[in-house]
Design a protein around this motif. Sequence first.
Motif, PDB file in Angstrom:
ATOM      1  N   LEU A   1       0.637  -1.206  -0.102  1.00 18.27           N
ATOM      2  CA  LEU A   1      -0.097  -0.018   0.083  1.00 18.27           C
ATOM      3  C   LEU A   1       0.857   1.319   0.087  1.00 18.27           C
ATOM      4  N   ALA A   2       1.979   1.248   0.656  1.00 17.25           N
ATOM      5  CA  ALA A   2       2.902   2.367   0.928  1.00 17.25           C
ATOM      6  C   ALA A   2       3.610   2.598  -0.518  1.00 17.25           C
ATOM      7  N   ALA A   3       3.569   1.406  -1.214  1.00 18.58           N
ATOM      8  CA  ALA A   3       4.195   1.743  -2.661  1.00 18.58           C
ATOM      9  C   ALA A   3       3.086   1.926  -3.712  1.00 18.58           C
ATOM     10  N   GLY A   4       1.986   2.266  -3.277  1.00 18.95           N
ATOM     11  CA  GLY A   4       0.833   2.385  -4.358  1.00 18.95           C
ATOM     12  C   GLY A   4       0.235   1.260  -4.926  1.00 18.95           C
ATOM     13  N   VAL A   5       0.478  -0.047  -4.449  1.00 17.37           N
ATOM     14  CA  VAL A   5      -0.079  -1.211  -4.847  1.00 17.37           C
ATOM     15  C   VAL A   5      -0.985  -1.761  -4.192  1.00 17.37           C
ATOM     16  N   ASP A   6      -2.373  -1.615  -4.409  1.00 18.21           N
ATOM     17  CA  ASP A   6      -3.350  -2.270  -3.593  1.00 18.21           C
ATOM     18  C   ASP A   6      -3.936  -3.712  -4.115  1.00 18.21           C
TER      19      ASP A   6
ATOM     20  N   ASP B   1      14.006 -10.993 -12.672  1.00 16.75           N
ATOM     21  CA  ASP B   1      14.159 -11.712 -13.990  1.00 16.75           C
ATOM     22  C   ASP B   1      13.381 -11.122 -15.134  1.00 16.75           C
ATOM     23  N   GLU B   2      14.179 -10.710 -16.071  1.00 23.23           N
ATOM     24  CA  GLU B   2      13.246 -10.213 -17.274  1.00 23.23           C
ATOM     25  C   GLU B   2      12.264 -11.147 -17.975  1.00 23.23           C
ATOM     26  N   ASP B   3      12.461 -12.605 -17.632  1.00 22.14           N
ATOM     27  CA  ASP B   3      11.272 -13.526 -18.359  1.00 22.14           C
ATOM     28  C   ASP B   3       9.923 -13.293 -17.673  1.00 22.14           C
ATOM     29  N   LEU B   4       9.963 -12.645 -16.445  1.00 24.16           N
ATOM     30  CA  LEU B   4       8.532 -12.492 -15.820  1.00 24.16           C
ATOM     31  C   LEU B   4       7.763 -11.250 -16.754  1.00 24.16           C
ATOM     32  N   ARG B   5       8.519 -10.560 -17.750  1.00 25.68           N
ATOM     33  CA  ARG B   5       7.728  -9.240 -18.179  1.00 25.68           C
ATOM     34  C   ARG B   5       6.652  -9.953 -19.164  1.00 25.68           C
ATOM     35  N   VAL B   6       6.691 -11.151 -19.669  1.00 28.18           N
ATOM     36  CA  VAL B   6       5.633 -11.387 -20.705  1.00 28.18           C
ATOM     37  C   VAL B   6       4.478 -12.048 -19.954  1.00 28.18           C
TER      38      VAL B   6
ATOM     39  N   ILE C   1       1.372 -11.708 -12.351  1.00 29.27           N
ATOM     40  CA  ILE C   1       2.698 -12.383 -11.712  1.00 29.27           C
ATOM     41  C   ILE C   1       2.195 -12.799 -10.263  1.00 29.27           C
ATOM     42  N   TRP C   2       2.343 -13.889  -9.787  1.00 29.13           N
ATOM     43  CA  TRP C   2       2.191 -14.214  -8.407  1.00 29.13           C
ATOM     44  C   TRP C   2       3.485 -14.405  -7.679  1.00 29.13           C
ATOM     45  N   ALA C   3       3.507 -13.491  -6.645  1.00 29.17           N
ATOM     46  CA  ALA C   3       4.684 -13.613  -5.491  1.00 29.17           C
ATOM     47  C   ALA C   3       4.070 -14.137  -4.345  1.00 29.17           C
TER      48      ALA C   3
ATOM     49  N   GLU D   1      -0.773 -10.900  -6.046  1.00 26.78           N
ATOM     50  CA  GLU D   1      -0.814 -10.631  -7.551  1.00 26.78           C
ATOM     51  C   GLU D   1      -0.409  -9.281  -7.795  1.00 26.78           C
ATOM     52  N   LEU D   2       0.709  -9.463  -8.739  1.00 23.89           N
ATOM     53  CA  LEU D   2       1.093  -8.172  -9.224  1.00 23.89           C
ATOM     54  C   LEU D   2       1.383  -8.252 -10.661  1.00 23.89           C
ATOM     55  N   THR D   3       1.742  -7.107 -11.171  1.00 24.55           N
ATOM     56  CA  THR D   3       1.872  -6.474 -12.784  1.00 24.55           C
ATOM     57  C   THR D   3       3.550  -6.839 -12.529  1.00 24.55           C
TER      58      THR D   3
END
Length: 154
Positions: A13-18, A115-120, A124-126, A136-138
């Motif tokens: 949230l502090a990074a603007g990711v809800d 990892d640049e491979d995640l860009r596609v 993305i789940w971390a 869940e993230l982009t």
Amino acid sequence: MHPRNEEVRAALLAAGVDSPIVVLDVHARTAALAAEQLGCEVAAIANSLVLLADGEPLLVMSSGAARIDPAVVAEVAGASQVTMAKAPDVRAATGQAIGGVAPTGHPSRLRALVDEDLRVHDTIWAAGGTPDTVVELTFDQLVSVTGGTVVRVR
């Protein structure tokens, strides 16, 4: 929610990711287990690996479908030696246990490689701070919350 999950959520949230922390039915200590429960490709799982680059913690966010090459990571990190951190080192650096290390929510920001491979992947789940949670993230959000440098890690 576990205190580690709350720390991750607050950092997001502090990074603007809800993006909410999702609790899985069973732990997801591996990318394959997480992907199976989420119904996504293993490659869309962002593995959080903590390495020691010349003795300093380094967070590497890699695709669940790839194995990092320590020699490549060492070169990119400008380190003479890169080794996998042991459980106590991971906990000390992140406040989180192996298998649940989130990309953020650590006591202090770690130097990070993404990892640049995640860009596609659109999604993305971390890990969410514990082995039974994910977030869940982009790709752009992952880079932003880690402050990471996008590189090839294999």
